[in-house]
Design an enzyme around this catalytic site. Structure first.
Site, short mmCIF file in Angstrom:
data_model
loop_
_atom_site.label_atom_id
_atom_site.label_comp_id
_atom_site.label_asym_id
_atom_site.label_seq_id
_atom_site.Cartn_x
_atom_site.Cartn_y
_atom_site.Cartn_z
N GLU A 96 -11.49 -0.11 -2.97
CA GLU A 96 -10.65 0.46 -1.92
C GLU A 96 -9.47 1.19 -2.58
O GLU A 96 -9.41 1.32 -3.80
CB GLU A 96 -10.12 -0.65 -0.98
CG GLU A 96 -9.25 -1.68 -1.66
CD GLU A 96 -8.87 -2.86 -0.77
OE1 GLU A 96 -9.32 -2.95 0.39
OE2 GLU A 96 -8.11 -3.72 -1.27
N ASP A 128 0.82 -1.22 0.00
CA ASP A 128 0.00 0.00 0.00
C ASP A 128 0.86 1.27 0.00
O ASP A 128 0.69 2.15 0.86
CB ASP A 128 -0.92 0.03 1.24
CG ASP A 128 -1.67 -1.27 1.46
OD1 ASP A 128 -2.08 -1.88 0.46
OD2 ASP A 128 -1.88 -1.66 2.63
O1 FUB Z 1 -3.11 -3.57 3.62
C1 FUB Z 1 -4.41 -3.85 4.11
C2 FUB Z 1 -5.43 -3.55 3.09
O2 FUB Z 1 -5.20 -4.31 1.92
C3 FUB Z 1 -5.41 -2.13 2.59
O3 FUB Z 1 -5.94 -1.20 3.49
C4 FUB Z 1 -6.15 -2.29 1.33
O4 FUB Z 1 -6.10 -1.22 0.47
C5 FUB Z 1 -5.51 -3.54 0.78
O5 FUB Z 1 -4.31 -3.27 0.09
#
Ligand code: FUB
Length: 343
Positions: free
Chosen positions: A243, A31
């Site tokens: 997301e 991320d």
């Molecule tokens: O790293 C945990 C979660 O996985 C992140 O918050 C999301 O965007 C995904 O990459």
């Protein structure tokens, strides 16, 4: 490439075909939110660890506990790990799951924004500050008032206003806030999602107060429209938001980019102002090894770069990822050239 299809991957071959290699290999990182502060690249990633918690649709196996800041002179330079910048045990309101963070700078103070679950199991977004871009960061005693869900991305517009984009469905809990109050999980992590023929859930955006510690307004929907100007539908899971919000501005246009989650694309949509609506414009990154895909886009010395992650170093383990970088190209018509992570 989701985890259930990795059994037959030859990882040596895949790594030879990869367009870029992990920036660091001594820890797992994911991320990557990249920024240029004072001419140097600073990356604010998640710090992945082995938790031995089984994979589920809530993302319980992403049990991260702290953040490390990584910095580089140039995108192809050596990546330096500056050590622990903030640990969950030092955040009074947070219990666990330090997910994807972001950072910004204002008047010589650096702000780290991060999601974590509170002691009621609800994702909130917190902020911590430091005089150095690499921390250590001192957290505020409470999460940002009325914050919820995950994946904060803070964008500074040219007029000096700061906006936070955030949200994530499934384990990110956005669907549980549909009515404005937090709904119990009910029939499982996918409860409360819209039907396929209803408008998709949107990321949220809120302008921040001048001290960057609170929302200055009630978060608004980041609406992504199709070619007819209609909101994307929930069943359009190759294009709808899941997301990993990010915002960058190019030639006066606002580019909202995001992950489609269960279809594993990084896509983008273009608008005329920070609130949108944003018109779907295409794919930026095709699926990487590992279930998740999460990125940032930053300009360094007049070239744009895509920071992203994959699970190639861990040989496909979803929650053990590695950050990478590659150049990103805007075409003359404003579209972005698609990136295929393995040639
Ligand atoms: O790293 C945990 C979660 O996985 C992140 O918050 C999301 O965007 C995904 O990459």
């Amino acid at each position: 490439m989701p985890e259930d299809s990795i059994d037959h991957i030859d990882f040596d071959e895949l790594n030879r075909k990869a367009i870029s290699q992990p920036l660091v290999t001594h820890i797992y990182t994911a991320d990557p939110s990249a920024h240029v502060f004072g001419g140097r690249i600073y990356i604010y990633p998640s710090h992945d660890i082995e938790s031995n918690i089984p994979f589920d649709d809530l993302g319980s196996h992403f049990a991260m506990e702290d953040y490390h800041v990584i910095s580089m002179d140039t995108p192809d330079g050596k990546a330096i790990d500056h050590g622990c910048a903030l640990h969950v045990k030092d955040v009074p309101w947070a219990e666990k799951q330090m997910w994807a963070p972001d950072a910004t700078e204002k008047d010589g103070i650096y702000y780290l924004f991060f999601p974590a679950k509170d002691y009621q199991g609800v994702f909130r977004i917190g902020v911590a500050t430091s005089k150095s871009p690499v921390g250590p960061f001192i957290p505020q005693p409470e999460a940002i008032k009325n914050s919820f869900s995950i994946d904060p991305a803070v964008f500074r517009d040219d007029n000096g206003k700061y906006y936070m984009y955030f949200g994530g469905i499934w384990g990110g809990q956005l669907q549980r806030w549909r009515t404005g109050t937090f709904k119990a999980e009910g029939e499982g992590p996918l409860a409360h999602l819209p039907n396929d023929d209803e408008p998709a859930l949107c990321a949220k955006v809120a302008r921040l107060t001048d001290n960057l510690l609170e929302f200055a307004e009630t978060p608004k929907y980041v609406v992504i429209t199709d070619e007819n100007g209609e909101p994307l539908l929930a069943g359009d899971n190759e294009r709808r938001f899941f997301e990993a919000s990010w915002m960058h501005k190019h030639n006066g246009k606002y580019y909202f980019s995001y992950s489609t989650g269960d279809t594993h694309f990084i896509c983008y949509a273009i608008g005329d102002n920070p609130y949108g609506p944003f018109r779907y414009a295409g794919r930026i990154l095709h699926p990487v090894v590992g279930w998740t895909s999460h990125h940032s886009i930053v300009k360094f010395n007049d070239t744009w770069y895509l920071f992203y992650h994959d699970s190639s170093l861990s040989k496909g383990i979803t929650h053990l990822r590695s950050i990478k970088v590659t150049a990103l190209h805007h075409n003359d018509d404003g579209t972005i050239r698609e990136i295929f992570p393995y040639q």
